[in-house]
Design a protein around this motif. Sequence first.
Motif, PDB file in Angstrom:
ATOM      1  N   MET A   1       0.833  -1.213   0.000  1.00  0.00           N
ATOM      2  CA  MET A   1       0.000   0.000   0.000  1.00  0.00           C
ATOM      3  C   MET A   1       0.864   1.257   0.000  1.00  0.00           C
ATOM      4  O   MET A   1       0.558   2.232  -0.698  1.00  0.00           O
ATOM      5  CB  MET A   1      -0.939   0.010   1.209  1.00  0.00           C
ATOM      6  N   GLN A   2       1.954   1.236   0.778  1.00  0.00           N
ATOM      7  CA  GLN A   2       2.854   2.393   0.808  1.00  0.00           C
ATOM      8  C   GLN A   2       3.535   2.584  -0.543  1.00  0.00           C
ATOM      9  O   GLN A   2       3.697   3.714  -1.011  1.00  0.00           O
ATOM     10  CB  GLN A   2       3.903   2.217   1.896  1.00  0.00           C
ATOM     11  N   ALA A   3       3.907   1.478  -1.181  1.00  0.00           N
ATOM     12  CA  ALA A   3       4.551   1.557  -2.496  1.00  0.00           C
ATOM     13  C   ALA A   3       3.586   2.115  -3.536  1.00  0.00           C
ATOM     14  O   ALA A   3       3.968   2.953  -4.368  1.00  0.00           O
ATOM     15  CB  ALA A   3       5.052   0.179  -2.911  1.00  0.00           C
ATOM     16  N   GLU A   4       2.329   1.675  -3.489  1.00  0.00           N
ATOM     17  CA  GLU A   4       1.328   2.188  -4.425  1.00  0.00           C
ATOM     18  C   GLU A   4       1.074   3.676  -4.192  1.00  0.00           C
ATOM     19  O   GLU A   4       0.942   4.446  -5.140  1.00  0.00           O
ATOM     20  CB  GLU A   4       0.029   1.401  -4.289  1.00  0.00           C
ATOM     21  N   ALA A   5       1.001   4.091  -2.931  1.00  0.00           N
ATOM     22  CA  ALA A   5       0.799   5.503  -2.616  1.00  0.00           C
ATOM     23  C   ALA A   5       1.979   6.343  -3.098  1.00  0.00           C
ATOM     24  O   ALA A   5       1.792   7.437  -3.649  1.00  0.00           O
ATOM     25  CB  ALA A   5       0.602   5.682  -1.117  1.00  0.00           C
TER      26      ALA A   5
END
Length: 76
Positions: A54-58
Motif C-alpha cells: 500500500m505504501q509503495a502504491e501511494a
Amino acid sequence: MARLMAVAETVMLQSAETEKESQKMRAALYAPPKGMTRAELRRKRPPGMALTSMQAEALAAQLAAEDAQLMKGRSG
C-alpha cells in the motif's frame, strides 16, 4: 564526515610500528560486525526502509502526480 573518517584512519595507521601491524589494524577497521557475514550485511536493510504494498502504491501515485504537474508546467 568521510574526510574525518579518512583522517582518523590515517592517524590510527600511523601509530602502527610495522606494515604487518598496519594491515592488521586496517582489517579490523573494515571487518563486518562480529556475528554477521558480509553477505548478511549486504542483504540487511536499514531500519524503516521496507515498504508495504500500500505504501509503495501511494508513493507511485504521488510520483505520477508530481510528474504530471511538472510536465504540465513544461508544455504551458
